[in-house]
Each structure stands twice: as structure tokens, then as C-alpha cells.
Enzyme design. Structure first.
Site, mmCIF file in Angstrom:
data_model
loop_
_atom_site.group_PDB
_atom_site.id
_atom_site.type_symbol
_atom_site.label_atom_id
_atom_site.label_comp_id
_atom_site.label_asym_id
_atom_site.label_seq_id
_atom_site.Cartn_x
_atom_site.Cartn_y
_atom_site.Cartn_z
ATOM 1 N N ASP A 3 0.909 -1.271 0.038
ATOM 2 C CA ASP A 3 -0.062 0.060 -0.197
ATOM 3 C C ASP A 3 0.870 1.313 0.238
ATOM 4 O O ASP A 3 0.340 2.359 0.039
ATOM 5 C CB ASP A 3 -0.971 0.114 1.050
ATOM 6 C CG ASP A 3 -0.460 -0.070 2.561
ATOM 7 O OD1 ASP A 3 0.812 -0.060 2.639
ATOM 8 O OD2 ASP A 3 -1.219 -0.095 3.575
ATOM 9 N N SER A 4 2.170 1.068 0.030
ATOM 10 C CA SER A 4 3.082 2.077 -0.303
ATOM 11 C C SER A 4 2.887 2.760 -1.641
ATOM 12 O O SER A 4 3.108 4.024 -2.059
ATOM 13 C CB SER A 4 4.554 1.619 -0.181
ATOM 14 O OG SER A 4 4.751 0.608 -1.148
ATOM 15 N N ASP A 42 -1.080 -6.465 -0.321
ATOM 16 C CA ASP A 42 -1.177 -5.886 0.971
ATOM 17 C C ASP A 42 -2.770 -5.567 1.186
ATOM 18 O O ASP A 42 -3.511 -4.995 0.291
ATOM 19 C CB ASP A 42 -0.398 -4.313 0.703
ATOM 20 C CG ASP A 42 0.465 -3.980 2.067
ATOM 21 O OD1 ASP A 42 0.366 -4.896 2.979
ATOM 22 O OD2 ASP A 42 0.987 -3.296 1.837
ATOM 23 N N LYS A 101 -0.715 -9.626 3.106
ATOM 24 C CA LYS A 101 0.083 -8.978 4.313
ATOM 25 C C LYS A 101 -0.887 -8.179 5.035
ATOM 26 O O LYS A 101 -1.637 -7.349 4.348
ATOM 27 C CB LYS A 101 1.173 -8.233 3.697
ATOM 28 C CG LYS A 101 2.015 -7.451 4.937
ATOM 29 C CD LYS A 101 3.396 -7.022 4.431
ATOM 30 C CE LYS A 101 3.182 -5.680 3.635
ATOM 31 N NZ LYS A 101 2.697 -4.615 4.698
ATOM 32 N N GLU A 125 -0.825 -5.494 8.950
ATOM 33 C CA GLU A 125 -0.167 -4.933 10.006
ATOM 34 C C GLU A 125 -0.851 -5.182 11.288
ATOM 35 O O GLU A 125 -2.001 -5.033 11.303
ATOM 36 C CB GLU A 125 0.020 -3.372 9.667
ATOM 37 C CG GLU A 125 0.622 -2.951 8.245
ATOM 38 C CD GLU A 125 0.756 -1.502 7.894
ATOM 39 O OE1 GLU A 125 0.369 -0.744 9.008
ATOM 40 O OE2 GLU A 125 1.085 -1.171 7.094
ATOM 41 N N GLU A 160 9.618 -3.595 10.608
ATOM 42 C CA GLU A 160 9.838 -2.372 9.897
ATOM 43 C C GLU A 160 10.236 -1.574 11.192
ATOM 44 O O GLU A 160 9.588 -1.319 12.252
ATOM 45 C CB GLU A 160 8.722 -1.851 9.161
ATOM 46 C CG GLU A 160 8.871 -0.531 8.506
ATOM 47 C CD GLU A 160 8.025 0.043 7.485
ATOM 48 O OE1 GLU A 160 7.034 -0.791 7.142
ATOM 49 O OE2 GLU A 160 8.364 1.285 7.151
HETATM 50 O O1 KIV Z 1 3.553 -1.177 1.516
HETATM 51 C C1 KIV Z 1 4.686 -1.143 1.715
HETATM 52 O O2 KIV Z 1 5.428 -1.143 0.631
HETATM 53 C C2 KIV Z 1 5.304 -2.157 3.013
HETATM 54 C C3 KIV Z 1 6.664 -2.397 2.816
HETATM 55 C C4 KIV Z 1 7.353 -0.980 3.330
HETATM 56 C C5 KIV Z 1 7.078 -3.493 3.747
HETATM 57 O O3 KIV Z 1 4.538 -2.431 3.629
#
Ligand code: KIV
Length: 266
Positions: free
Chosen positions: A45-46, A84, A114, A116, A183
């Protein structure tokens, strides 16, 4: 060629082979990643920051992550793909979270999701795992909690916080997570967490003792001259290479040397 599997990733931990992961959001870069020695792609989600230009990841929607997952899946054939779960898609009811994770896999074409958080999602991770959805955890400086943290601050610095993080990591492992991203935590804490777990840890700003590393692709390629955190190594300066190429193109168009005869149809 078949994709790297969750099973291989777990085995590599036992064999002490480091896992190498990058983020990626489109088919063109996915094709390049697939030509490299990188094992895994996180459609993170970056993308909210590096693709959409937001200040943080919170505005990203599930539909947007799915869109980028599909592009990456089309562009690659061997990297392990992790999608994500964006903010708001798993923090509510477990049934809704399961449905969202299933959508990410069905429509995005990824092999794992993934999320969090630790202990608070242990039951959810267990349910997803039982449902055939491999889960990668994410602990430490979890960007979706930026407002709760009051900024992007290194986590796990106090004894209590370090202890909580270790408990979270173990809860994720017990629940069935196949790997966990660490992280923005001290390298010594990441080393202790890694040592205490059987599943691989994947570090970003967490030192060299993790079982693998992940970086945002655009960061390691040096695409943003303004972004220079301590943990980041830029392996190439594409910011300057791209601006240089664009300036050369603009100069040649203005002076009339492009297109030349060689670049014209006869
Ligand atoms: O969204 C993302 O790119 C991430 C990484 C920085 C681990 O969660």
C-alpha cells in the site's frame, strides 16, 4: 516457470538463505524484477505514496491494490506475489476481512496477503490460514498506524515495547503466518525476534540479522531525490538519469536533431 512458494520461503529460513523482496506496482517493473535475482514482490500500500502522491498509505483502497496486483501478476511469472491489505479492510469484522483477503487473492492473482499488527489479529490470521489464505505479518513501524504513532518513528525502543513486539511476533507465528515483516525497529531487537522465531523475518530499517530484506522499489532505484532515510541504500540514481534523459530529449527536439533521418519513416 512456476512462482516461488510459501513453502520455499519457509525452507529458505531453515537453510539460512536470505529472502530478497521488493515492492512493485506495474507490469513493466514486474518484468524487470522477474529478470533479476529478487525472490518476491510485495504489491504494497506504499503505492499510495509513490504512485498516487499521498502523504501516507491510509487513502489506498482494496480495488486499487487489486488493480496493481493484476498488473504485476501479468508482468511476472516467477516472483512470489504478496498483496497488501489496505487500511480499513481487515480492522473491522473478521468475516469482512476474510472476504477482502479472498478478493485480493482471487482478483489480484497474488499468493498471499499481508496485514499490519500482531496479537490483536491472531485469531483472524488463524482463520485466514485455515481458509487457505497465506498471511505475512507486519510489525514495528507499521505505516497504517502513522497517526497513532504521531509520525514515522522507530518502534520497540523501550523494554516494554520490545517485549510486546516479541509477543506479537510469536502470536503471528502460532496463528499460522508464514513470514513477518519487521519495519523500523532497532537492529538488536530484530535480531532477537528473528532468533526466537521459526518463520522468516523480512526487515526494512531493521538491521541485517533478519531472514530477508524488503525495500520499496522506487526507493532503492533512487527515483526520489527528496527521500533519504537512514535505512535506505539507493543502488542507482534514476532520479538524475530520468531528468537527464528528458532534458536531452527536450534539447534535441528544440535544436531539430530529433527525430533524425534514422528515426523517420522513408
Ligand atoms: O507497503 C509497503 O510497501 C510495505 C513495505 C514497506 C514493507 O508495507
Amino acid at each position: 516457470m512456476s512462482r516461488v512458494t510459501t513453502r520455499q520461503i519457509r525452507n529458505w529460513r531453515e537453510q539460512e538463505r536470505k529472502l530478497v523482496m521488493v515492492t512493485c506496482y506495474d507490469a513493466t517493473f514486474a518484468r524487470l524484477v522477474d529478470q533479476s535475482a529478487v525472490d518476491a514482490i510485495l504489491i504494497g500500500d506504499s503505492l499510495g505514496m509513490v504512485i498516487q502522491g499521498h502523504e501516507h498509505t491510509l487513502p489506498v483502497t482494496l480495488d486499487e491494490v487489486i488493480y496493481h496486483c493484476r498488473a504485476v501478476a501479468r508482468g511476472s511469472s516467477k516472483a512470489h506475489l504478496v498483496g497488501d491489505l489496505p487500511f480499513g479492510t481487515y480492522q473491522g469484522s473478521e468475516d469482512e476481512a476474510l472476504a477482502n483477503a479472498a478478493r485480493l487473492m482471487k482478483e489480484g492473482g497474488v499468493q498471499a496477503v499481508k496485514l499490519e499488527g500482531g496479537l490483536q489479529y491472531a485469531e483472524l490470521v488463524a482463520r485466514m490460514t485455515r481458509a487457505g489464505i497465506p498471511v505475512m505479518g507486519h510489525l514495528g513501524l507499521t505505516p497504517q498506524s502513522v497517526h497513532q504513532f504521531g509520525g514515522y518513528r522507530i518502534q520497540g525502543r523501550t523494554l516494554n515495547a520490545a517485549e510486546r513486539l516479541k509477543q506479537d511476533a510469536h502470536a503471528l507465528q502460532e496463528a499460522g503466518a508464514y513470514a513477518v515483516v519487521l519495519e523500523g525497529i532497532p537492529a538488536t531487537l530484530a535480531a532477537e525476534v528473528t532468533e526466537g522465531l521459526e518463520i522468516p523475518t523480512i526487515g526494512i530499517g531493521a538491521g541485517g540479522a533478519c531472514s530477508g530484506q524488503v525495500l520499496v522499489l522506487y526507493d532503492l532505484l533512487g527515483l526520489d531525490e527528496r527521500f533519504n532515510p537512514k535505512f535506505l541504500k539507493k543502488y542507482v540514481n534514476l532520479n538524475d538519469a530520468v531528468v537527464g534523459a528528458l532534458n536531452e530529449y527536450a534539447d534535441e527536439v528544440r535544436e531539430g536533431s530529433f527525430p533524425s533521418l534514422a528515426h523517420s519513416h522513408h
